[in-house]
Design an enzyme around this catalytic site. Structure first.
Site, short mmCIF file in Angstrom:
data_model
loop_
_atom_site.label_atom_id
_atom_site.label_comp_id
_atom_site.label_asym_id
_atom_site.label_seq_id
_atom_site.Cartn_x
_atom_site.Cartn_y
_atom_site.Cartn_z
N HIS A 141 0.85 -1.18 0.00
CA HIS A 141 0.00 0.00 0.00
C HIS A 141 0.89 1.23 0.00
O HIS A 141 1.98 1.22 0.59
CB HIS A 141 -0.91 0.00 1.24
CG HIS A 141 -2.02 1.00 1.19
ND1 HIS A 141 -1.85 2.32 1.56
CD2 HIS A 141 -3.32 0.88 0.80
CE1 HIS A 141 -3.00 2.96 1.41
NE2 HIS A 141 -3.90 2.12 0.96
N ASP A 183 -8.09 -4.81 -0.14
CA ASP A 183 -8.57 -5.41 -1.39
C ASP A 183 -8.37 -6.92 -1.41
O ASP A 183 -9.09 -7.64 -2.10
CB ASP A 183 -7.85 -4.79 -2.59
CG ASP A 183 -8.07 -3.30 -2.67
OD1 ASP A 183 -9.23 -2.87 -2.60
OD2 ASP A 183 -7.08 -2.55 -2.77
#
Length: 422
Positions: A306, A363
């Site tokens: 991320h 996700d």
């Protein structure tokens, strides 16, 4: 007052800039007068070291893996409060009392209906139109029905425009899905809660008294809460940039939807599911892990790493636990889940991923839950839109009240020709 000094080696000139203190997070060097004083810009592609605004809505500590809305830990909100609690918190700055929540819930239910003219607009879209394209258009079209929101000046007006869009987005989202299938639209049912109502409008047929399990409602409500806001990400920055021009707030949100559509942003969970299906079985995991570590291979493991989090994404931890609790009740595809768990197990113990701080992100898990909820893959990003709308409109309100507001206008490092002649 704390300051930093910039020294220009060529001329030995020195310039001082104030250091601003946040309540949490890194200190900020105030460089607003940098160009005026030095005739130089900073160079920061992707704005990875740039604070574009002051905000009291959301805080992220990427090193610790921490996310807070208005100071509340995301873990507490997701486990102890509903999505509507979170909406009220973001819009008002505090959690609602029991009476305030009832009143807020009642208002949102009543505002969930959309103008018949807007409903008819969906008929103009091709059957195969992508739901995100329809969603962006529909939200932008809201500005034609509520043009007065272009000029709002006080908190009461802000709350009306915010509650209106938060209430109507699930209805528009369900309409995009049903239009893509060519089946009749289902109107909101004011006797159903926010999240239940969305699932009802997605699934029901006319005159059907559809029952939706509390387990499904809780799972999707949690996903909405986890997506409600996430500081100055690409879509939120887009909303703020468009809003800084004085554009209609719903047009700014529509721009955020378009930014979210990208695979590197809101579309990432679709890619995770597609990759798990491509891997096919637990026996193939090691082969694909090897491909991910090969610098000469273009393969990239989706759902890991991320921009901000250099630790476990706290939202991913919550969904990981939720998956364990719901895998049998929701009928989650156990083969895909086994593949995902094997990838997670290998990645969290492999020096390659540990050294690069590539932890699972939200996700990696959300797609599995949405699949179990029978949400079609093309609707995954629409789910993100529903959850994030309250964050976008809250950011719009904050920007509107910012006394330091200026139109977004980054500068550049020019690399073109110096002096072409005709």
């Amino acid at each position: 007052m704390s300051t930093v000094t910039l020294t220009i080696n060529d001329t030995n000139e020195k310039f001082e800039f104030e250091v601003l203190e946040p309540t949490l997070g890194p200190k900020v060097i105030d460089i607003r007068k940098l160009y005026t004083q030095t005739k130089m810009f900073t160079y920061d592609p992707g704005f990875t070291s740039t604070a574009s605004c002051s905000s009291n809505i959301t805080f992220i500590d990427g090193e610790k893996g921490e996310l807070r809305y208005r100071g509340y830990k995301i873990e507490d909100l997701a486990q102890k409060k509903s999505y509507l609690d979170t909406c009220y918190l973001l819009l008002n700055g505090s959690l609602p009392s029991e009476d305030e929540l009832k009143s807020f819930d009642k208002e949102i239910r009543k505002r969930s209906f959309v103008h018949e003219g807007l409903k008819d607009m969906f008929k103009t879209f091709p059957d195969k139109a992508h739901p995100m394209a329809m969603m962006s258009s529909a939200v932008s079209a809201l500005s034609t029905f509520y043009f007065e929101h272009l000029d709002v000046y006080d908190e009461a007006e802000y709350q009306v425009l915010a509650r209106r869009i938060v209430a109507k987005v699930p209805t528009l989202a369900a309409f995009t899905y049903r239009r893509s299938l060519g089946i009749p639209f289902i109107y909101p049912d004011v006797n159903r809660s926010y999240t239940e109502n969305f699932l009802y409008m997605m699934r029901a047929y006319p005159n059907e008294n559809l029952k939706i399990s509390p387990i499904e409602i809780k799972a999707l409500d949690t996903i909405f809460t986890l997506h409600a806001d996430h500081e100055q990400n690409a879509s939120t920055t887009t909303v703020r940039a468009v809003a800084s021009t004085g554009a209609h707030p719903y047009a700014a949100v529509s721009a955020g939807i378009n930014a979210l559509w990208g695979r590197a942003h809101g579309g990432a969970n679709e890619s995770v599911i597609a990759q798990l299906e491509m891997i096919g079985s637990v026996e193939n995991v090691d082969k694909f892990i090897k491909k991910a570590k090969d610098p000469d291979d273009d393969f990239r493991l989706m759902g890991f790493g991320h921009r901000v989090y250099k630790n476990f994404d706290p939202r991913a931890k919550i969904l990981g636990k939720l998956l364990e609790e719901l895998k049998h009740d929701l009928g989650i595809d156990l083969e895909l889940l086994k593949i995902a768990q094997k990838i997670e197990e290998v990645a969290l113990s492999d020096e390659y991923f540990i050294k690069r701080k590539l932890y699972p992100n939200i996700d990696f898990y959300s797609g599995l839950i949405l699949t179990a909820l029978k949400i079609p893959r093309k609707m995954f990003t629409i789910i993100f839109v529903i959850g994030r709308t309250v964050g976008w409109i809250t950011q719009w309100i904050e920007l509107r009240n910012d006394k330091e507001l200026k139109i977004a206008r980054p500068r550049q490092k020019y690399t073109g020709p110096k002096d072409n002649k005709i």
